[in-house]
Design a protein around this motif. Structure first.
Motif, short mmCIF file in Angstrom:
data_model
loop_
_atom_site.label_atom_id
_atom_site.label_comp_id
_atom_site.label_asym_id
_atom_site.label_seq_id
_atom_site.Cartn_x
_atom_site.Cartn_y
_atom_site.Cartn_z
N PRO A 147 0.94 -1.08 -0.49
CA PRO A 147 0.01 0.06 0.03
C PRO A 147 0.57 1.07 0.27
CG PRO A 147 -0.44 -1.13 1.45
CD PRO A 147 0.19 -2.13 1.15
N LEU A 148 0.51 2.42 -1.03
CA LEU A 148 1.64 3.24 -0.65
C LEU A 148 0.60 4.17 0.25
CD1 LEU A 148 0.78 4.41 -4.59
CD2 LEU A 148 2.73 3.48 -3.40
N PRO A 149 1.51 4.99 1.32
CA PRO A 149 0.81 5.66 1.99
C PRO A 149 0.26 6.67 1.69
CG PRO A 149 3.24 5.95 1.99
CD PRO A 149 2.51 5.54 0.67
N PRO A 150 -1.03 7.17 2.54
CA PRO A 150 -2.01 8.23 2.27
C PRO A 150 -1.93 9.17 2.15
CG PRO A 150 -2.45 7.05 4.78
CD PRO A 150 -1.13 6.76 3.93
N ILE A 151 -1.83 9.81 1.19
CA ILE A 151 -1.69 11.37 0.75
C ILE A 151 -2.98 12.29 1.19
CG2 ILE A 151 0.56 11.66 0.05
CD1 ILE A 151 -0.94 12.38 -2.57
N GLU A 152 -3.64 13.61 1.62
CA GLU A 152 -4.38 14.42 1.01
C GLU A 152 -5.04 14.31 -0.23
OE1 GLU A 152 -5.41 17.03 3.39
OE2 GLU A 152 -4.69 15.99 4.77
N ILE A 216 16.95 1.80 -1.20
CA ILE A 216 17.76 1.83 -3.27
C ILE A 216 16.68 0.74 -3.57
CG2 ILE A 216 19.79 0.30 -4.52
CD1 ILE A 216 21.00 0.96 -2.36
N ALA A 217 15.40 1.85 -4.73
CA ALA A 217 14.75 1.06 -4.88
C ALA A 217 14.44 0.65 -6.80
CB ALA A 217 13.44 1.94 -4.38
N GLY A 218 13.94 -0.55 -7.31
CA GLY A 218 14.17 -0.53 -8.32
C GLY A 218 12.41 -0.42 -8.36
N GLY A 219 12.24 -0.01 -9.37
CA GLY A 219 10.61 -0.37 -10.25
C GLY A 219 9.51 0.54 -9.10
N THR A 220 8.72 -0.43 -9.27
CA THR A 220 7.69 -0.81 -8.47
C THR A 220 8.78 -0.96 -6.77
OG1 THR A 220 7.31 -3.05 -8.42
CG2 THR A 220 5.54 -1.40 -9.54
N GLY A 221 9.55 -1.19 -6.31
CA GLY A 221 10.45 -1.15 -5.16
C GLY A 221 10.24 0.12 -4.47
N ILE A 222 9.69 1.51 -5.40
CA ILE A 222 9.44 2.83 -4.46
C ILE A 222 8.52 2.61 -3.65
CG2 ILE A 222 7.71 3.58 -6.25
CD1 ILE A 222 10.63 5.52 -4.18
N ALA A 223 7.81 2.06 -3.34
CA ALA A 223 6.23 1.62 -3.12
C ALA A 223 6.43 1.39 -1.39
CB ALA A 223 5.20 0.05 -3.45
N PRO A 224 7.76 0.39 -1.18
CA PRO A 224 8.11 0.16 0.30
C PRO A 224 8.76 1.67 0.05
CG PRO A 224 8.72 -1.23 -1.07
CD PRO A 224 7.41 -1.09 -2.62
N ALA A 225 9.77 2.35 -0.54
CA ALA A 225 10.34 3.00 -0.17
C ALA A 225 9.80 4.61 0.48
CB ALA A 225 11.35 3.84 -2.19
N LEU A 226 8.14 5.05 -0.01
CA LEU A 226 7.33 5.54 -0.03
C LEU A 226 6.82 5.31 1.55
CD1 LEU A 226 6.15 6.65 -3.26
CD2 LEU A 226 6.29 8.18 -1.49
N GLN A 227 6.60 4.56 1.36
CA GLN A 227 6.28 3.36 3.36
C GLN A 227 7.15 3.85 3.86
OE1 GLN A 227 5.29 -0.54 3.23
NE2 GLN A 227 3.31 -0.01 2.53
N ALA A 228 8.36 4.13 4.30
CA ALA A 228 9.71 4.01 4.54
C ALA A 228 9.96 5.71 5.46
CB ALA A 228 11.25 3.41 4.12
N ALA A 229 9.62 6.64 4.33
CA ALA A 229 10.07 7.62 4.17
C ALA A 229 8.72 8.37 5.24
CB ALA A 229 10.22 8.43 3.27
N TYR A 230 7.55 7.13 4.83
CA TYR A 230 5.96 7.93 5.84
C TYR A 230 6.58 7.53 7.49
CZ TYR A 230 1.21 8.44 6.28
OH TYR A 230 -0.25 8.93 6.76
N THR A 231 7.09 6.80 7.74
CA THR A 231 7.20 6.11 8.69
C THR A 231 8.33 6.46 9.73
OG1 THR A 231 6.58 3.90 7.86
CG2 THR A 231 7.41 3.71 10.61
N LEU A 232 9.19 6.68 8.91
CA LEU A 232 10.40 7.17 9.36
C LEU A 232 10.31 9.06 10.20
CD1 LEU A 232 13.51 6.53 10.57
CD2 LEU A 232 13.63 8.18 7.99
N LEU A 233 9.57 9.69 8.84
CA LEU A 233 9.81 11.24 9.37
C LEU A 233 8.41 11.02 10.08
CD1 LEU A 233 10.71 12.40 5.44
CD2 LEU A 233 11.96 12.07 7.30
N ARG A 234 7.14 11.04 10.38
CA ARG A 234 6.07 11.16 10.78
C ARG A 234 6.12 10.64 12.19
NH1 ARG A 234 0.73 9.03 10.58
NH2 ARG A 234 1.88 6.63 11.13
N ARG A 235 7.33 9.81 12.61
CA ARG A 235 7.45 9.25 13.86
C ARG A 235 7.95 10.14 14.72
NH1 ARG A 235 10.84 4.33 13.51
NH2 ARG A 235 9.23 2.86 13.18
N ASP A 236 8.63 11.28 14.34
CA ASP A 236 9.51 11.79 15.24
C ASP A 236 8.56 13.70 14.72
OD1 ASP A 236 12.44 11.32 14.10
OD2 ASP A 236 11.01 12.56 13.40
#
Ligand code: FAD
Length: 389
Positions: A147-152, A216-236
């Motif tokens: 799943p992609l992170p939710p956005i407005e 390091i993402a290849g193709g649709t591997g960008i979806a978990p990258a967006l998730q990781a960014a969302y989790t890490l940056l929202r956390r603090d």
């Protein structure tokens, strides 16, 4: 982090387990009913008659009890099915499917029945990278999607459909494999179709001490990258200065249209307008129609967390490749800071993961990380944990 235990998603499964007791077969009920008729019409001895009555009462009680247990468990299962869970398949409706490139589309799905999905999603978003399994009902096979992170603002089409509704939708970037069973099935569904999914499956927990992520993402591997960014940056919420740098490789430019690199040029080499953009937090997502949807989502995250997320794009057809230098540019910048957990995540097709970090392995029905190999091993980075998704 320990390896996550998960079955091979590409294997066929027998569908959701029918573990609840079946209601007593109607033939049993008919038999007991026959007993009722024969006992009331018979003039045989009273002891025979009372023994028959006892048998009937027992059968009736067992039948009623089994019936109500079955009904109760089915009711529980039904209510579970309105909420995404890892054990049974929950029904979602395909709300929209927008082409992103000639090979991939953005899917938006929402649960058919209202449930407690927000809590389920939120727990997964707080943990790290997660996926769900979609079922192909004719072949009874399942595949995992992220799943992609939710956005407005999701997109014009999906936003119009979902506006003002509390529908707990999930969005996915799915590549159509011309010979693939499940991705072809999903791309062939018409809007309004039901899709069955189960999850969440946590693919990688991001430990709370991690402050720097190289993804390091290849193709649709960008979806978990967006998730990781969302989790890490929202956390603090930006206070602990966490940083994520994404290296995203694609076969064609159409997959990352309009994406421009943040770190391949030194700051002195950047044009004045790029310096301006990277130093001033934007308030709204860029609305450049020439940009790909995923590029826009990355830029939305950049505007929400200025300076904390950077992206470099690599395109096979432009002969740009993720090399050792592109990795070192970020890892070196973080080497001086001690006491910060550092994590490299690699996601993409098997060959891509193998090239970067060595292949994953299967042993005794478990998917294991396998030894660190590939170019990341050759770099011999100190203080960095590596996880292959
Ligand atoms: C955790 C996780 C998350 C994922 N997230 C996403 C995501 O967000 N988006 C996304 O698009 N994908 C994602 N994937 C990949 C996805 O799960 C599927 O693997 C992908 O969609 C292909 O599935 P398919 O059923 O269409 O293809 P398959 O039927 O599995 O076939 C895949 C390829 O293998 C070939 N093949 C199949 N059988 C054989 C054989 N016997 N011999 C030789 N070749 C064969 C086929 O021709 C095809 O090219 C994820 C995978 C995982 C593990």
């Amino acid at each position: 982090m320990t390896p996550r235990l998960r079955g091979p998603s590409s294997l066929a499964f027998a569908g959701p387990a029918q573990w609840y007791p079946r209601t007593v077969p109607s033939s049993a009920f008919r038999a007991s009913h026959r007993h009722v008729s024969s006992s009331t019409s018979s003039s045989s001895s009273s002891s025979t008659s009372s023994s028959k009555r006892g048998t009937f009462v027992r059968i009736a009680v067992v039948t009623a009890t089994a019936g109500s247990i079955g009904a109760y468990i089915r009711w529980q299962q039904d209510s579970k099915n309105s909420t995404l869970n890892p054990f049974t398949f929950t029904h979602y409706e395909l709300v929209s499917r927008e082409p992103i490139s000639s090979t991939s589309s953005l899917f938006t799905l929402r649960p058919v029945k209202p449930g407690h999905n927000r809590e389920v999603y939120e727990a997964a978003w707080r943990t790290g990278v997660w996926s769900v399994m979609f079922k192909q009902p004719q072949l009874q096979i399942g595949r995992d999607y992220t799943p992609l992170p939710p956005i407005e603002k999701v997109s014009d089409t999906a936003e119009n459909i979902l506006e003002g509704e509390d529908q707990e939708p999930l969005r996915f970037l799915i590549r159509r494999d011309p010979h693939g069973e499940v991705s072809r099935y999903l791309h062939g569904l018409s809007l309004g179709s039901t899709v069955e999914m189960r999850g969440p499956q946590v693919e990688c927990e991001i430990p709370s001490d991690v402050k720097d992520i190289l993804f390091i993402a290849g193709g649709t591997g960008i979806a978990p990258a967006l998730q990781a960014a969302y989790t890490l940056l929202r956390r603090d919420n930006g206070t602990a200065g966490s940083r994520i740098h994404i290296l995203w490789a694609n076969r064609k430019r159409e997959d990352c249209l309009g994406g421009s690199n943040d770190s391949l040029q030194s700051p002195a080499e950047r044009p004045w307008w790029r310096k301006l953009l990277s130093s001033s937090p934007a308030t709204a997502a860029p609305e450049d129609p020439s940009k790909g949807l995923i590029v826009k989502e990355l830029e939305t995250l950049k505007s929400q967390f200025p300076g904390q997320i950077t992206v470099d794009y690599f395109v096979d057809e432009e002969r740009t490749m993720i090399d050792k230098q592109s990795i070192l540019r970020f890892t070196k910048s973080s080497d001086a800071s001690t006491g910060r957990g550092k994590l490299i995540l690699v996601s993409g097709p098997d060959g891509f993961i193998s090239y970067m970090a060595g292949p994953k392995m299967w042993a005794e029905g478990r998917e294991l990380q396998g030894p660190l190999q590939g170019i990341i091993r050759e770099l011999d980075l100190k203080g960095w944990n590596v996880w292959k998704l």
